[in-house]
Motif scaffolding. Structure first.
Motif, PDB file in Angstrom:
ATOM      1  N   MET A   1       0.761  -1.560  -0.368  1.00 19.21           N
ATOM      2  CA  MET A   1       0.198   0.035   0.219  1.00 19.21           C
ATOM      3  C   MET A   1       0.754   1.425  -0.110  1.00 19.21           C
ATOM      4  N   THR A   2       1.855   1.346   0.650  1.00 18.99           N
ATOM      5  CA  THR A   2       2.654   2.927   1.222  1.00 18.99           C
ATOM      6  C   THR A   2       3.474   2.731  -0.411  1.00 18.99           C
ATOM      7  N   ARG A   3       3.715   1.407  -1.143  1.00 15.50           N
ATOM      8  CA  ARG A   3       4.648   1.739  -2.456  1.00 15.50           C
ATOM      9  C   ARG A   3       3.257   2.544  -2.927  1.00 15.50           C
ATOM     10  N   GLN A   4       2.496   1.632  -3.677  1.00 10.77           N
ATOM     11  CA  GLN A   4       1.674   1.868  -4.016  1.00 10.77           C
ATOM     12  C   GLN A   4       0.954   4.018  -4.240  1.00 10.77           C
TER      13      GLN A   4
ATOM     14  N   ASP B   1       4.245   6.158  -4.951  1.00 18.56           N
ATOM     15  CA  ASP B   1       4.810   6.246  -6.529  1.00 18.56           C
ATOM     16  C   ASP B   1       3.562   6.870  -6.602  1.00 18.56           C
ATOM     17  N   VAL B   2       2.083   7.568  -6.264  1.00 21.97           N
ATOM     18  CA  VAL B   2       1.914   8.655  -7.222  1.00 21.97           C
ATOM     19  C   VAL B   2       2.466   9.920  -6.537  1.00 21.97           C
ATOM     20  N   LEU B   3       2.606  10.523  -5.651  1.00 26.71           N
ATOM     21  CA  LEU B   3       3.910  11.146  -4.821  1.00 26.71           C
ATOM     22  C   LEU B   3       4.894  11.469  -5.877  1.00 26.71           C
ATOM     23  N   ASP B   4       5.438   9.956  -5.899  1.00 21.54           N
ATOM     24  CA  ASP B   4       6.945  10.737  -6.603  1.00 21.54           C
ATOM     25  C   ASP B   4       6.795  10.610  -8.317  1.00 21.54           C
ATOM     26  N   GLN B   5       6.132  11.078  -8.469  1.00 22.90           N
ATOM     27  CA  GLN B   5       5.316  11.290 -10.470  1.00 22.90           C
ATOM     28  C   GLN B   5       5.643  12.774 -10.392  1.00 22.90           C
ATOM     29  N   PRO B   6       6.740  12.331 -11.584  1.00 25.40           N
ATOM     30  CA  PRO B   6       6.799  13.892 -12.364  1.00 25.40           C
ATOM     31  C   PRO B   6       6.180  14.838 -12.034  1.00 25.40           C
ATOM     32  N   ASP B   7       5.051  15.263 -11.689  1.00 24.01           N
ATOM     33  CA  ASP B   7       4.462  16.530 -11.264  1.00 24.01           C
ATOM     34  C   ASP B   7       3.666  16.077 -10.426  1.00 24.01           C
ATOM     35  N   GLY B   8       4.317  15.737  -9.442  1.00 19.51           N
ATOM     36  CA  GLY B   8       4.120  14.996  -7.731  1.00 19.51           C
ATOM     37  C   GLY B   8       4.782  15.738  -6.582  1.00 19.51           C
ATOM     38  N   LEU B   9       4.508  15.444  -5.893  1.00 20.52           N
ATOM     39  CA  LEU B   9       5.328  16.284  -4.397  1.00 20.52           C
ATOM     40  C   LEU B   9       5.686  17.412  -4.318  1.00 20.52           C
TER      41      LEU B   9
END
Ligand SMILES: NC(=O)c1ccc[n+]([C@@H]2O[C@H](COP(=O)([O-])OP(=O)(O)OC[C@H]3O[C@@H](n4cnc5c(N)ncnc54)[C@H](OP(=O)(O)O)[C@@H]3O)[C@@H](O)[C@H]2O)c1
Length: 279
Positions: free
Chosen positions: A239-242, A245-253
């Motif tokens: 769960m945490t990795r998934q 992966d959203v936060l770490d997207q190129p347009d993420g956090l």
């Protein structure tokens, strides 16, 4: 064995010129830490009491005694007006600690030509509980003792970071001065996202706050790089990795925070230019 002297390691006297939200938070923390209240004088137009034993006046009438640390805690746009009245009363042997946002050391020296060493400080509000961050910078004419004094005083408020290059003051302010507000927004977003998934909103708010508090405390206790800590708790496919992966997207956090800090830093530069023009 002789008892430790509670008055040791504090300036002979601290004079606050202005003592509202920020300077007041610093003062209350220092008093909690053992600063003898009889060593403190506050000048504020309202004359409102600050804490038991602290002398409060509405204007500065007499020359400031050598050995006094003068903390400038009024609003930056008041510098010209306030300095006109008090600068003639502040001479050598004093140390000036300014928390005026956006006011560089050179401008402070022009406003207070006769004062001793001038140190610029940017604290943040968690100083009240000893968990603040104070950014410090000193001019080339500042000597070792005032630097040591300012550093030791601010160490009672939390982390102290000296900047060798004053031009980075706005960048540092964007991070630690504005940082608490950015973190409050993150806590709020975490809570709102939890409520969006069906959690009771009050419970989600409590959980978000406690999670950020616990994560911050455990990160600082572990001494491990927070990036590595996040990866250590994120197993592949879990769960945490998934979520990461959203936060770490190129347009993420990361780009969002980079833009946030850059925008805040640039506004600091603009405000400093405006206040210079108006004073
Ligand atoms: N708030 C923050 O998070 C923060 C963070 C870092 C730095 N700072 C800096 O801290 C300074 C104060 O901000 P603040 O938020 O604490 O503002 P504040 O709560 O409005 O406090 C301003 C203080 O200045 C006093 N004052 C007004 N006119 C004065 C005068 N002519 N002579 C002497 N004192 C005068 C006020 O007196 P009364 O109490 O009698 O009204 C008050 O104590 C600013 O320079 C700001 O850039 C603030």
């Amino acid at each position: 064995m002789a008892k430790p002297d509670p008055a040791a390691n504090w300036p002979e006297h601290i004079l606050f010129i202005g003592c509202g939200n920020m300077a007041g938070a610093m003062l209350l923390r220092w008093l909690d830490e053992g600063l003898p209240s009889e060593r403190v004088t506050v000048i504020r137009p309202s004359g409102k009491a600050v804490a038991p034993g602290v002398t409060v006046g509405t204007s500065l009438e007499n020359p400031v005694a050598p050995g006094t640390l003068v903390l400038l805690g009024f609003k930056p746009q008041q510098l010209g007006l306030v300095a006109q009245d008090i600068a003639p009363l502040i001479g050598e042997g004093t140390t000036l600690l300014s928390i005026l946002a956006g006011v560089p050391l050179a401008r402070l020296r022009t406003a207070f030509p006769r004062s001793g060493s001038i140190i610029r400080c940017m604290p943040n509000l968690p100083v009240r509980i000893g968990k603040g961050v104070s950014i410090l910078a000193a001019g080339p004419d500042a000597t070792d003792d005032p630097r040591g004094l300012a550093g030791a005083l601010c160490a009672r408020l939390g982390l102290v970071e000296w900047l060798a290059d004053e031009r980075l003051f706005d960048a540092a302010t964007a991070l630690s001065g504005c940082g608490p507000a950015f973190v409050y927004r993150f806590i709020d977003a975490l809570a709102a996202a939890g409520a969006d998934l069906g959690l009771d909103s009050a419970a989600a708010a409590r959980m978000a706050l406690a999670t950020v508090e616990g994560a911050g405390l455990s990160a600082s206790a572990s001494g491990i790089d927070p990036r590595a800590m996040a990866d250590a708790v994120a197993s592949k496919g879990g769960m945490t990795r998934q979520g990461l992966d959203v936060l770490d997207q190129p347009d993420g956090l990361a780009p969002l925070i980079a833009r946030t800090l850059r925008t805040a830093r640039d506004r600091g530069v603009e405000l400093a230019a405006l206040s210079e023009k108006s004073s």
